[in-house]
Structures are given as C-alpha cells and as structure tokens.
Design an enzyme around this catalytic site. Structure first.
Site, mmCIF file in Angstrom:
data_model
loop_
_atom_site.group_PDB
_atom_site.id
_atom_site.type_symbol
_atom_site.label_atom_id
_atom_site.label_comp_id
_atom_site.label_asym_id
_atom_site.label_seq_id
_atom_site.Cartn_x
_atom_site.Cartn_y
_atom_site.Cartn_z
ATOM 1 N N SER A 315 38.492 -47.469 -27.761
ATOM 2 C CA SER A 315 37.461 -47.664 -28.773
ATOM 3 C C SER A 315 37.487 -46.587 -29.852
ATOM 4 O O SER A 315 38.383 -46.567 -30.677
ATOM 5 C CB SER A 315 36.100 -47.762 -28.105
ATOM 6 O OG SER A 315 35.158 -48.288 -28.991
ATOM 7 N N ASP A 326 48.432 -44.873 -38.735
ATOM 8 C CA ASP A 326 48.676 -45.722 -39.895
ATOM 9 C C ASP A 326 48.964 -44.909 -41.151
ATOM 10 O O ASP A 326 49.777 -45.302 -41.992
ATOM 11 C CB ASP A 326 47.482 -46.646 -40.140
ATOM 12 C CG ASP A 326 47.450 -47.832 -39.188
ATOM 13 O OD1 ASP A 326 48.371 -47.938 -38.341
ATOM 14 O OD2 ASP A 326 46.513 -48.647 -39.276
ATOM 15 N N LYS A 340 40.639 -51.604 -26.839
ATOM 16 C CA LYS A 340 39.250 -52.065 -26.941
ATOM 17 C C LYS A 340 38.851 -52.057 -28.401
ATOM 18 O O LYS A 340 38.458 -51.050 -28.958
ATOM 19 C CB LYS A 340 38.313 -51.181 -26.135
ATOM 20 C CG LYS A 340 36.902 -51.713 -26.168
ATOM 21 C CD LYS A 340 36.056 -51.087 -25.113
ATOM 22 C CE LYS A 340 34.717 -51.776 -25.026
ATOM 23 N NZ LYS A 340 34.170 -52.130 -26.319
#
Length: 417
Positions: A315, A326, A340
């Site tokens: 999470s 990224d 999650k």
C-alpha cells in the site's frame, strides 16, 4: 523553528489542502484524517439500526457500484427485523461484506476500532513486539527498543506457544495481539520457545509509543528504516532521520515489512525526492480520477538511493517505492511487493464502531495498477531460511555494496565534468 520543521509544516499543509479536495479517509492502506477523536461516533443506536447504517454506507460509497455483481437490497431484506444484539449485527455485517469478495473492507466492533485508532495515534498498551504467523506458529519478528519485551530479553525468532495459559498456535494475529494487550501495569504471562528451549516470561504491560522511523550511519552510507506509515509522527521522525544522515553520500531506505499507513506520509516522503510531477493517482467510483502532484519545495534529497522491499511491503510503501522507481530516483532491491493497490476509507459508525471500506484504487505515476501484482525490484535478492536463522541480512549487505558502486560512479562522473 528549525528550517526542516518549517519545510515539513508547509509541505504538509499543501498536501492536506490538496487531499481535502478528494475527501479521503483510509486505514492501514491510506488515511487522510489525522485526528482520531474525529473518527469516533458516540451515538448509540439499536443493533438493527447499526446493521442498516452499514448497509446504506456500503451502498453509497463502495468503489464498485455493482457491489460485486449482486443485488445489494437482498441483504437488507434478509436481515430485516432479525438482528437483536450487536453480536448479531457483527455476524450479519461480516457475512454481507464477505459477499463483496474484498479482503480489505472490514467491519470493526468497539474494541477493534479502538485498537486501530490507537495505532494511528502511534501508541498502544502492551509489551512492544511485532508478531507474524508462520505456518500457524506465532513468531516474534521484532522487539521494539526500550520496551518491556526488550527488558524481558524477548528476541526476534522466538515462538509464542501460549499467553496466560491459552494456546495461540493457529489463532488469527488479531486475536493473539488482543491477548498481549491490556491495561497498563497489568501482567501477561507467555510461554516462549527459543530453538529447543521453553521458558516462561511474566511481563508488565506499559504504554508503547511507537517509533516508526530509525536511522544509522555506516561510514558514508546512511540507512533509514520506516516500519510503518501509520503514525502521525512519521513525517517528523523521517525529517529527524534525514538530519542524522545528512553527511551520507548515499541512502538506503528500508520498507521491508512495512504494510502501509497514512497517505500524506507516503506522499510527503516521496516529495522529498521528487520535485515535480504526479506522485500517485487515485481512481474512485465511476472512474473519477484525482492526481496528487509533488509540491514545490527548496528542500530536495538528491543522493544515490536504494529502496529495500519485500512481499510484505504494501500500500503506502508501494506508493513511495513505485513513485521512486517510475521517476528513476532509486533502485529497488529485494523481492516483489505485496500488491495492494486499493484504497480504504475509515467510516465511523454508531456505537463507537467503524468500517474500513474500499472506495478507490491507486495507480503509480506511470499509470500502473499494481493491485494483486506488486512492484518488481530492479535487483532481486531473496533471503533464505538459513539467512534468517543466522541473522544474516543478505539484502542489506548487497544494497550497501551496490550503493557504494553508485556513489563511486557519481564521483567519477563529477570529476570528468
């Protein structure tokens, strides 16, 4: 006020202003509200009305309007006039929620809800251990510093056999945690198995102030571990860790075992490494999308960075590690994260109960949906059972070696310029 504290205050205010537009409250996955006193509804209603309240709340807010392709009305009709006690309500609500096939939407009775809010406040009354279930065995995975557990010489790897005479093998972790917790200055008695030796420990319960961040230096390498994003003190603790490691040439950020926490915490820390762009996207009911962007700040950490992850990193941990990956701000090392990607909102309910309800999913800056997939490391390093038994952290050792290579490469590039 110190400069780091001013920066922390300004960034946090900016984030809270932006997040308020989305009106989001979420639990161990993401949480908006910072004041747990606001999360308790003291209204007392009948058990039947409590059930009806939950039914309506789910109907109005669940992220999937089809309610897992079923007629939601059938549950209200099925239990109409049949609920006499709060236990009846809990059984009915649990059964109703199970039909959503969503492991993250959960009803909490008064005790469970109070325990969750105590975790958000970063304090509990207990002995100071983190536990996990391994093939049904309850294993201590971490002993917090300065706690009764440490004073009693409990160690990571110890197996808890029974608590106050009750066998815990096979019990849900929440039930085991409830047995350990209790009023301050009362005692808990535990039978511990260490290797082949059994022994009895009688330990006094104390208020445990949970510290979620710790740091250290190893020559020119800084190490910062975030054990949870759940505490409201995490941003301040992280800034303190940054100050303590300011002379490091490179950083290792350890998110292993971190199952999540407050959304602003994850976004705040990501913004310390990412100066511009979308940090995370939240996709709500009927595909409503809200992008949370980095805020302008003069304070930016720009050093070689390795992030340690594993199958328990979930999470909020995945929001941070996914954003850093990224934007190529860090190399991820370890094993694939939990996966999650769903967002829960805390719904205060009458009778001081509560509901964690899935209201959205999140995407990484590149638009990746990592739910049930996880985030793959750039460098895969697995820990073996022998590593754990011999207390050898191969992942951390490898991270230090690779980070030093990254530091040396940066130094060489700087000299050529």
């Amino acid at each position: 006020m110190k400069k780091s504290q001013i920066i922390l205050f300004l960034i946090t205010v900016a984030f809270l202003f932006a997040l308020n537009k989305f009106v989001m409250n979420v639990n161990q996955n993401m949480l908006y509200s910072m004041d747990t006193s606001e999360l308790v509804n003291h209204e007392q209603v009948s058990s039947q009305k409590l059930f009806d309240n939950v039914w309506q709340t789910v109907k109005n807010n669940y992220y999937d309007p089809s309610m897992n392709h079923q007629s939601w009305s059938r549950w209200k009709e099925h239990y109409h006039g049949k609920i006499k006690t709060d236990e009846d309500a809990k059984v009915a609500i649990d059964t109703m929620l199970a039909s959503l096939d969503d492991p993250y939407s959960k009803y909490m009775d008064k005790r469970e809800y109070n325990d969750q809010n105590s975790s958000i406040d970063s304090k509990i009354t207990g002995i100071g251990v983190n536990i996990a279930s391994n093939s049904g065995k309850i294993v201590i995975i971490n002993v917090m510093e300065g706690t009764p557990a440490q004073a009693a010489n409990l160690q990571a790897g110890d197996i808890i056999l029974d608590i106050d005479g009750k066998t815990v093998n096979g019990l849900p972790l929440s039930d085991v945690a409830s047995l350990v917790k209790g009023p301050e200055n009362t005692f808990v008695q535990m039978t511990i198995l260490r290797n082949k030796d059994k022994f009895l420990k009688k330990i006094a319960r104390k208020e445990i102030k949970i510290k979620t961040v710790k740091s250290s230096m190893d020559k020119n390498i800084g190490y910062i571990q975030i054990s949870s994003f759940l505490g409201t003190s995490t941003p301040n603790e992280f800034m303190e860790a940054v100050e303590k490691t300011k002379d490091a040439d490179g950083l290792i950020l350890d998110l292993r075992g971190n199952t999540g926490g407050l959304l602003p915490n994850a976004v705040f820390i990501a913004n310390l490494f990412i100066s511009d762009g979308n940090i995370v996207s939240i996709v709500g009911r009927n595909n409503y999308r809200y992008d949370i962007f980095a805020q302008n700040t003069e304070f930016l950490i720009d050093k070689p960075l390795i992030v340690l992850i594993d199958g328990a990193s979930a999470s909020a941990s995945e929001i941070l590690s996914g954003a850093l990956k990224d934007y190529k701000k860090a190399k991820l090392l370890g094993t694939t994260t939990f996966g999650k990607g769903m967002v829960q909102r805390i719904m205060p309910l009458p009778n001081e109960t509560g509901l964690n309800l899935t209201i959205a999913k999140y995407l990484t800056p590149s638009g990746s949906d990592i739910n049930k997939i996880g985030i793959s490391p750039d460098i895969e390093v697995k820990l073996t059972l022998d590593d754990i038994n011999n207390k050898k952290d191969k992942q951390l050792d490898t991270a230090k070696t690779i980070l030093q290579q990254m530091i040396d490469a940066d130094s060489t590039t700087a000299l050529k310029k």
